[in-house]
Each structure stands twice: as C-alpha cells, then as structure tokens.
Write a protein that holds these residues in place. Structure first.
Motif, short mmCIF file in Angstrom:
data_model
loop_
_atom_site.label_atom_id
_atom_site.label_comp_id
_atom_site.label_asym_id
_atom_site.label_seq_id
_atom_site.Cartn_x
_atom_site.Cartn_y
_atom_site.Cartn_z
N ARG A 247 4.83 77.41 85.31
CA ARG A 247 5.86 76.97 86.09
C ARG A 247 5.89 75.57 86.24
O ARG A 247 4.34 74.81 86.44
CB ARG A 247 5.95 77.62 87.48
CG ARG A 247 6.54 78.96 87.35
CD ARG A 247 6.75 79.77 88.87
NE ARG A 247 7.50 80.74 88.58
CZ ARG A 247 7.36 82.00 88.21
NH1 ARG A 247 6.04 82.16 87.77
NH2 ARG A 247 8.28 82.98 88.08
N TYR A 268 10.59 75.63 91.90
CA TYR A 268 9.70 75.93 90.91
C TYR A 268 10.50 76.66 89.87
O TYR A 268 11.59 77.58 90.35
CB TYR A 268 8.73 77.02 91.22
CG TYR A 268 7.58 76.36 92.18
CD1 TYR A 268 6.34 75.74 91.44
CD2 TYR A 268 7.80 76.03 93.56
CE1 TYR A 268 5.49 75.29 92.17
CE2 TYR A 268 6.80 75.36 94.23
CZ TYR A 268 5.68 74.97 93.58
OH TYR A 268 4.35 74.40 94.30
N TRP A 269 10.34 76.35 88.60
CA TRP A 269 11.12 77.14 87.46
C TRP A 269 10.05 77.30 86.61
O TRP A 269 9.10 76.75 86.31
CB TRP A 269 12.17 76.38 86.96
CG TRP A 269 11.89 75.08 85.95
CD1 TRP A 269 11.66 74.80 84.78
CD2 TRP A 269 11.61 73.57 86.80
NE1 TRP A 269 11.28 73.53 84.56
CE2 TRP A 269 11.19 72.93 85.60
CE3 TRP A 269 11.59 73.33 88.04
CZ2 TRP A 269 10.93 71.54 85.85
CZ3 TRP A 269 11.21 71.92 88.18
CH2 TRP A 269 10.74 71.04 87.15
N ARG A 270 10.29 78.61 85.85
CA ARG A 270 9.46 79.17 84.53
C ARG A 270 9.86 78.41 83.67
O ARG A 270 10.77 78.41 82.93
CB ARG A 270 9.77 80.54 84.73
CG ARG A 270 8.69 81.30 83.64
CD ARG A 270 9.04 82.85 83.87
NE ARG A 270 10.35 83.14 83.09
CZ ARG A 270 11.20 83.93 83.59
NH1 ARG A 270 10.97 84.52 85.04
NH2 ARG A 270 12.55 84.12 83.33
#
Length: 274
Positions: A247, A268-270
């Motif tokens: 992430r 947060y991003w994957r």
C-alpha cells in the motif's frame, strides 16, 4: 444565512474555527468518542459523563436544516486548498496496477465512527466536515464516482435524525456488523477510530482497495496505554503490518476551515501488480 436565536447550528459556517480542547469519552458499548470543550464559555457539554452517550439534540434542528448546513460546508470545502490538493492526488496518484485507477471494482463505501450530526455538542461540526470528506472521496476518486455504489455507515451515537439525514445521500445506517461489508472492493472511511477498535474489529483479515483514516502502523507499542490495549497489541501489530504491505499513503492536507476535523487523517490505496 441567518443566525436566529436558538439556532446555534449556524455558528460554525460563519466564523473561524474556535480553539477547542479534546476529551475522550468511553461509550457504554466500547467505542472511544472524542468530545470537545470550548474555552471561554459555559460548557453545557460537561453533562456528557464517561460511560454515557450525549443525547440532547440541537434545538430546532431538522433534516432540511442539516441539508443546508452540509451544502454550505461542501461549498466551502471545494474552495479550500485541502480539496484542490486532495482531489488532484486522488486523480493522479491513487492508482492500482498499470493504467488502472483505484476506483476500478469498488462497489461499497463504508463509513465507520463518524459521530453524530444532530447532538448538541462540539463534535457535531467535526462529524459534518468528515461527511463532506467521505462523499468528496467517493465523487472524486477515479471511477468510484462514475457508477452506483452501496454506501453504509455505523456509529453508536447516531440519532434517528442522523439516520434520516444520511438516507438523503443513499447511505444506509447499520447497527452492527458493518465489517461484513468490507472486502477487496471496498472504500473504508474510519476517521479517528481508535486503533485497538479499528484493527481487530473492522480491518482484521480485510483488504480494502482504499482506506481513509488514522495512519496505519506496524507497531503500536507507544500507544498501548491501558490493559485492554496492551492485551490487543500483538494482534494489532500483525494486522497493521499486513495492511501496510503493498500500500501507498498520502496525508490528507490540512483543512483551514476547521483545525481538528481532518488533521491527521491519511489515504491508503492498494498497489497491485500489473
């Protein structure tokens, strides 16, 4: 907009953010709620005792008035540096895989622990600004805002007025088990939910594509200040480490309209392999 006597709901949009002090209150069902007291005025909010929920509604508040308040805050938010910077980052940086945007595959937006919009306490304005942010991310994240998604919320302090207000945005309020709606195709919004509740209750064994909330850590030892937190420390550290894998993160820019509404939140991003 007027500010008629007894309609304190209109004070926040017209003035600058006041200096406030934070106080944590443990609710009867275990959630930690942050209340505020304002220096220099008689504090009617001190009636909120530990183990009790605030119950007094803002006098004269209606769904229509809440809607007008929201529209005013939303208008102000979109003119802020925070909105411009965050919107740009969501469009240009929050990406998964090669040529794919983070919104791809998102079918559910989950809002956890946002607070009440109708209870007569300082925290309600903070909650309203956070609702503005939640819906802003839904609209501005690439492709999330381009198709119909399910939106659900859970908060122990919600009143019937809050529930009706959220339904005007097609947000369904759940009384329990909101974690069952969290999957790899979910946007999770959990502003300032304490880590020892957030991680083991809502994020354990979950892999949401987008998360906005407190910074995630791989070691919460510094914050294990009570027996309950110390007991959960090892599990929470494990969950935190798993969530951080693969992430990327950006801080939510400071909101000049309200000193404490969004300060400290992160996105947060994957990042998925192409």
């Amino acid at each position: 907009m007027g500010n008629e006597k007894g309609e304190g709901a209109w004070e926040e949009p017209k003035g600058k953010s006041r200096r406030v002090k934070r106080r944590q209150v443990q609710t009867s069902d275990g959630w930690t709620v942050v209340t505020h007291t304002t220096s220099g005025r008689a504090d009617q909010h001190e009636q909120i005792l530990e183990g009790e929920r605030p119950r007094t509604l803002v006098p004269g508040l209606t769904i229509e008035r809440l809607g007008l308040e929201f529209k005013e805050l939303e208008r102000r938010f979109r003119d802020t540096t925070c909105a411009r910077q965050l919107g740009g980052m969501l469009k240009s940086r929050v990406m998964i895989g090669e040529g794919q945007e983070v919104g791809n595959g998102v079918d559910t937006a989950v809002c956890i622990g946002i607070g009440s919009f109708s209870v007569d306490w300082e925290h309600r304005w903070r909650a309203m600004w956070q609702l503005v942010l939640f819906l802003f991310v839904v609209k501005e994240s690439p492709t999330i805002g381009e198709h119909e998604i399910q939106m659900v919320a859970q908060e122990p302090l919600f009143t019937s007025l809050d529930i009706s207000f959220l339904s005007s945005f097609n947000i369904t309020v759940l009384t329990s088990a909101i974690e069952t709606h969290i999957s790899a195709t979910t946007f999770v919004f959990a502003p300032f939910v304490d880590w020892h509740i957030l991680l083991p209750v809502f994020l354990q064994s979950k892999d949401p594509t987008l998360y906005v909330g407190n910074e995630l850590l791989d070691d919460y030892s510094t914050y294990a200040s009570s027996p309950e937190k110390a007991r959960l420390l090892e599990d929470c550290n494990t969950i935190g480490r798993e969530l951080l894998k693969g992430r990327e993160m950006i801080k939510v820019p400071e909101l000049e309209c309200h000193a404490h509404a969004l300060n400290g939140l992160a996105v947060y991003w994957r990042k998925e392999k192409g």
